[in-house]
Structure formats: structure tokens, C-alpha cells
Design an enzyme around this catalytic site. Structure first.
Site, mmCIF file in Angstrom:
data_model
loop_
_atom_site.group_PDB
_atom_site.id
_atom_site.type_symbol
_atom_site.label_atom_id
_atom_site.label_comp_id
_atom_site.label_asym_id
_atom_site.label_seq_id
_atom_site.Cartn_x
_atom_site.Cartn_y
_atom_site.Cartn_z
ATOM 1 N N PHE A 23 -7.420 -3.968 2.373
ATOM 2 C CA PHE A 23 -7.493 -3.859 0.924
ATOM 3 C C PHE A 23 -8.770 -4.564 0.488
ATOM 4 C CE2 PHE A 23 -6.941 -5.067 -3.474
ATOM 5 C CZ PHE A 23 -6.793 -3.802 -4.011
ATOM 6 N N THR A 24 -9.398 -4.069 -0.580
ATOM 7 C CA THR A 24 -10.739 -4.537 -0.965
ATOM 8 C C THR A 24 -10.850 -6.063 -1.052
ATOM 9 O OG1 THR A 24 -10.107 -4.125 -3.248
ATOM 10 C CG2 THR A 24 -11.424 -2.428 -2.169
ATOM 11 N N LYS B 272 1.941 -7.011 -9.664
ATOM 12 C CA LYS B 272 2.570 -5.746 -9.260
ATOM 13 C C LYS B 272 4.091 -5.935 -9.252
ATOM 14 C CE LYS B 272 -1.777 -5.149 -7.678
ATOM 15 N NZ LYS B 272 -2.802 -6.180 -7.852
ATOM 16 N N TYR C 253 0.778 -30.852 -17.459
ATOM 17 C CA TYR C 253 -0.285 -30.678 -16.466
ATOM 18 C C TYR C 253 0.292 -30.705 -15.058
ATOM 19 C CZ TYR C 253 -4.680 -30.904 -14.033
ATOM 20 O OH TYR C 253 -5.730 -30.606 -13.214
ATOM 21 N N ARG D 205 -10.874 7.112 -5.708
ATOM 22 C CA ARG D 205 -10.799 6.363 -4.462
ATOM 23 C C ARG D 205 -11.416 7.236 -3.376
ATOM 24 N NH1 ARG D 205 -9.231 0.778 -5.133
ATOM 25 N NH2 ARG D 205 -11.205 1.076 -6.158
ATOM 26 N N PHE E 241 -18.260 1.274 -7.969
ATOM 27 C CA PHE E 241 -17.328 2.157 -8.684
ATOM 28 C C PHE E 241 -16.947 1.633 -10.066
ATOM 29 C CE2 PHE E 241 -13.552 -0.419 -7.850
ATOM 30 C CZ PHE E 241 -13.912 -1.106 -6.699
ATOM 31 N N ASP F 237 0.818 -9.520 3.068
ATOM 32 C CA ASP F 237 0.352 -9.237 1.722
ATOM 33 C C ASP F 237 1.556 -8.559 1.076
ATOM 34 O OD1 ASP F 237 -0.516 -8.206 -0.635
ATOM 35 O OD2 ASP F 237 -2.398 -7.408 0.133
#
Ligand code: F0G
Length: 464
Positions: free
Chosen positions: A123-124, A257, A71, A381, A448, A214
Site C-alpha cells: 500500500f502506498t 476506515k 493532556y 488507480r 496523481f 495492517d
């Protein structure tokens, strides 16, 4: 064409579904002409996203057997911390379940209502977290990023003029940090130059404003710098990445990514006070600070993936796959965003389906038609993703109406890319026969994902 041979070989294979044209037509109709609503076992080549879709290496799978599922104080956490310190150069690390978990922590700690957060294109999820914390996102990317035809080598660059103007207008005390994306996803996977990062850092330091990267696709950005920026040809991607990160105070990372894992992310920072506060909030939303919502084995896989992502042969091959697909399509006359970026080729649906108005949803139609043609899954997009303006209730009409053809890392071969390119080229030949779509079910939020459509003509791809 200039695609490098794979610097790896195949040890395990996964059978792909091969549906007939009739079965694919039935599948896309059942999915309401929305590629998000297809089942993955109806998809032959899945280019919906590069997120969480990488193939892990033998070393990463082996690392998973070393999962220490304690843990607190798991040894896998310390290995992850070592990798981040060595490869990114940041002191403190907090694992999170994925990138948006880190965005949530950073936004809620640094932003107070009414603050302005500049960024090189939104970015969203990143913007959604900034707005949720009461912040106002301000786009400070260079103008070229919004032009699909501009071939600027560093289309992701920050406009120093826009940033300077923002500081002058709202006062730097109301700007808690600059959010710097490398590479820029929604601009087409476009990189930022080292020179621009250096100048941005100088400007921000002069005003006492920190920079948080980011860093989701940071290795791809470092590779573009190696290839395109003066004096960088002989430097390793690892060396360039370390310099890039030295211009920031920390980063959020979607490990799904560039870190080559199927799940995971982290927040990293050099700021000891921020780290202390983050350890409190992460416990509330993600988990104890030494696991942050991840199993020990997943942290270990990410610790190994971080080292693999800066392997020069790997990253050169990865980006060459995207470039290969792009040049094949360009050769066939298919309109796309230029230059081709690091993780995806973006088809310019507006000029591909020039006979359709934006209300006839060209990008949605093209993504559906490409699936029906070939079993290749891609993502809209354009106007559907852009949603409605909350004030007026009208559709937002984005300048870029695109289909993202995204390459997972280490997954597909050149043979697959040829299938994709040939299908898009064939479709381009019969583009006049592709029908527009109308939305028949429209969810209120992030429409979307689950919206449903119907062709305006009898068939999506007709016979004349
Ligand atoms: N930042 C960027 C630039 C991204 O592309 C993503 C995810 C995130 C942050 C959020 O990370 O998914 O791990 O929470 N992009 C995916 C995509 C969903 O398909 O482009 P996450």
C-alpha cells in the site's frame, strides 16, 4: 438483487449539490480532468474513498460529548485501550493521528537499512514508510491477486512459497516482520483466509519473524471469512476477528476506515519492549502516548466505533452494498475486478476503454467522464497513480488500470448506488465516444493528486 436493507435509519441529513451537465463539464475542465482537484461541493455522490468519510452513529456523537481533553491520562484513552484489548486482543495501544502515523512508528522502530519487509501487496503509505526507514518491500501475495479475472475467494492470501523463498534467499534475520494486510486494498479489497493466516504464522514462527497486521479493513476481512471459509458460517464476525489477530504480534490501524471515525488510528502490540520504545518516539511525532495527536473526543468516538464495526448486521449490510453495485454493473456488461471486494468496486478501465492505449490514460479518462456524466467522483488507480520509475524516468505501466468506486460506510442508499451503476452503464454504451487524456502538468512526487490533463479530442465525451 441481493442487497440487504439498512440496519439503521436516518436522523440527520446533509444536502447534496446537484449540478447541471454543463456545470459539471465546466468543473471537471477547471479541475484539469483530475477528480482530486474537484471541490467537494461540485460532487453529487462522492466515491473517491472510504477513508474518513463514514457517517458516525448517534452513540459515537454522544461519546464525543464525553471528551476528556486532559493532556495526559485522558479517560478516553483508557476506553480506547479497553476496546482494542477486547476486540483485537492486543495488550498495548498507542493512538496516532491516522494509520500512517502508526506505520511511521512501527517502521522506524523495527526496520534497519537493508532489511526486507514482505507483504501481501504494497500500500502506498505503508511501503513509503518502510522504504523511508531503509527497508526493501517484497511482494509475497499469491499470483491470482494480480489477475483481475481470477475469482479466487481469498485473493489476498500470502504465497507461502514466495515467503519461504525470501527467507531462504536473504535470511530471516534480515526480515524484521511480515506486513499482513486484511483486506488488501490495491488488490481490490480482497480477503485473506484464516487457514492462510494460520499457516503464515507457523512459517514465520519457525523463522522467528513477527507478524504485524495492517488491520485497516479487518472487519470486512472477518466478514468474508464468515461467508466463505469452511466451518465459519455460525461464528460471529467479532469471534473471527479475534482469531485473525491472534496470528499476529500487533497491528497498525487506520481508524478512518473500519473503525467508523473521520480521523484517528493506532499502533497495537503484544511486545512490551516495542511498546516502551514506541512511547518515546510517538511523543516526538504525534503527541503524548495517551493521546497521540488526537483530541479526547476523537479517541472516544473510535472506542465506540471499534465495537460497532463488528456488529454482524452492520458489516453484512456494508459488504452487501458493494456487492449490489458490483452485480448491477456486471449485469450491464461493465468490466470489473472479480470477485468484488469489501470496500469498493474496481472498474477495469483497460477493457472498458479498449480503444485507448495505456499512454492515453484510460482510467483517468474514465473517472473524468463518469463525473461529467453523473456527478459521481471516483479515483484513478492506473498508470498515473503508478508514477515514474526513479531509475529510468519512464512511466511505470501497471497491469491493473483501474477506476476505484469506493463506498463510504453508512452514507449512501440504494438509490444512490442505482445512480452510480446507471451512469457507468450508460457510459459503457457510448464508450467509443470517450476521449483519452494527455498530461499537461506533472508534479514530481505522488503526481496523481495534483496532475492536470487535457482531452485528446475536442470534448471528453464526444458526439460520435
Ligand atoms: N493501509 C491501507 C490498506 C490503507 O488503505 C490506508 C489508507 C492506509 C494504510 C493509511 O491510513 O490514510 O489513515 O493514514 N487508505 C486511503 C484510501 C487513503 O483511500 O485507500 P491513513
Amino acid at each position: 438483487m441481493d442487497m440487504l436493507a439498512e440496519p439503521y435509519r436516518i436522523k440527520m441529513v446533509e444536502k447534496l449539490p446537484m449540478l447541471s451537465r454543463r456545470e459539471r463539464e465546466a468543473a471537471i475542465a477547471r479541475a484539469g480532468y483530475n477528480t482530486f482537484l474537484l471541490r467537494s461541493d461540485e460532487v453529487y455522490i462522492d466515491l473517491l474513498t472510504d477513508s474518513g468519510t463514514s457517517a458516525m452513529s448517534d452513540d459515537q456523537w454522544a461519546a464525543m460529548m464525553h471528551g476528556d481533553e486532559a493532556y495526559s491520562g485522558s479517560r478516553n484513552f483508557f476506553n480506547l485501550q479497553d476496546s482494542v484489548r477486547e476486540i483485537y486482543g492486543f495488550k498495548h495501544v498507542i493512538p496516532t493521528h491516522q494509520g500512517r502515523g502508526a506505520e511511521h512508528i512501527l517502521s522506524s522502530l523495527l526496520i534497519k537499512p537493508g532489511d526486507y519487509i514482505p507483504g501481501n501487496m504494497y500500500f502506498t503509505t505503508t511501503r513509503a514508510h518502510q522504504e523511508r526507514a531503509g527497508g526493501i518491500f517484497v511482494d509475497v501475495i499469491i499470483d491470482e491477486a494480480h489477475d483481475p479475472a481470477s475469482d479466487h475467494p481469498f485473493k489476498g492470501n500470502v504465497s507461502l512459497e514466495k515467503l519461504e523463498n525470501l527467507f531462504a534467499k536473504v535470511g530471516p534475520e534480515n526480515v524484521p516482520y511480515l506486513s499482513l494486510a486484511v483486506t488488501v486494498n490495491l488488490a481490490g479489497g480482497q480477503p485473506v483466509s484464516l487457514e492462510n493466516m494460520r499457516q503464515t504464522r507457523e512459517l514465520c514462527s519457525r523463522h522467528g519473524v513477527p507478524i504485524y497486521f495492517d488491520a485497516t479493513r479487518c472487519a470486512e476481512n472477518a466478514y468474508f471469512i464468515q461467508q466463505r471459509e469452511e466451518g465459519c458460517k455460525e461464528r460471529s464476525v467479532a469471534d473471527i476477528l479475534l482469531e485473525m489477530m491472534s496470528y499476529g504480534d500487533g497491528c497498525t490501524m487506520s481508524g478512518k476506515k473500519d473503525c467508523l471515525v473521520n480521523i484517528g488510528g493506532f499502533l497495537a502490540t503484544n511486545d512490551g519492549d516495542l511498546y516502551e520504545s514506541a512511547t518515546e518516539i510517538v511523543t516526538l511525532f504525534e503527541g503524548f502516548p495517551t493521546y497521540g495527536g488526537l483530541a479526547g473526543r476523537d479517541m472516544e468516538a473510535m472506542a465506540v466505533g471499534i465495537r460497532e464495526m463488528v456488529d454482524d448486521d452492520y458489516i453484512a449490510h456494508r459488504v452487501s452494498q458493494v456487492r449490489y453495485l458490483g452485480s448491477y454493473l456486471e449485469g450491464a456488461g461493465v468490466p470489473l475486478v472479480k470477485p468484488v471486494g469489501g470496500h469498493a468496486v474496481f472498474l477495469d478501465a483497460r477493457s472498458f476503454l479498449a480503444h485507448l492505449t495505456q499512454d492515453e490514460l484510460p482510467a483517468q479518462s474514465l473517472a473524468a467522464a463518469l463525473y461529467a456524466e453523473s456527478g459521481v467522483r471516483t479515483m484513478e488507480r492506473g498508470v498515473v497513480s503508478a508514477g515514474r520509475d526513479p531509475e529510468t524516468g519512464q512511466h511505470r505501466y501497471p497491469r491493473l488500470e483501474l477506476v476505484r468506486v469506493t463506498l463510504p460506510r453508512r452514507v449512501y442508499t440504494r438509490g444512490h448506488l442505482d445512480v452510480v451503476a446507471e451512469a457507468a452503464a450508460t457510459l459503457y454504451q457510448k464508450r467509443d465516444q470517450i476521449s483519452g487524456l494527455r498530461m499537461v502538468h506533472e508534479p514530481a512526487v505522488l503526481r496523481f493528486f495534483t496532475a492536470r490533463f487535457e482531452p485528446l479530442k475536442e470534448n471528453l465525451v464526444g458526439s460520435e
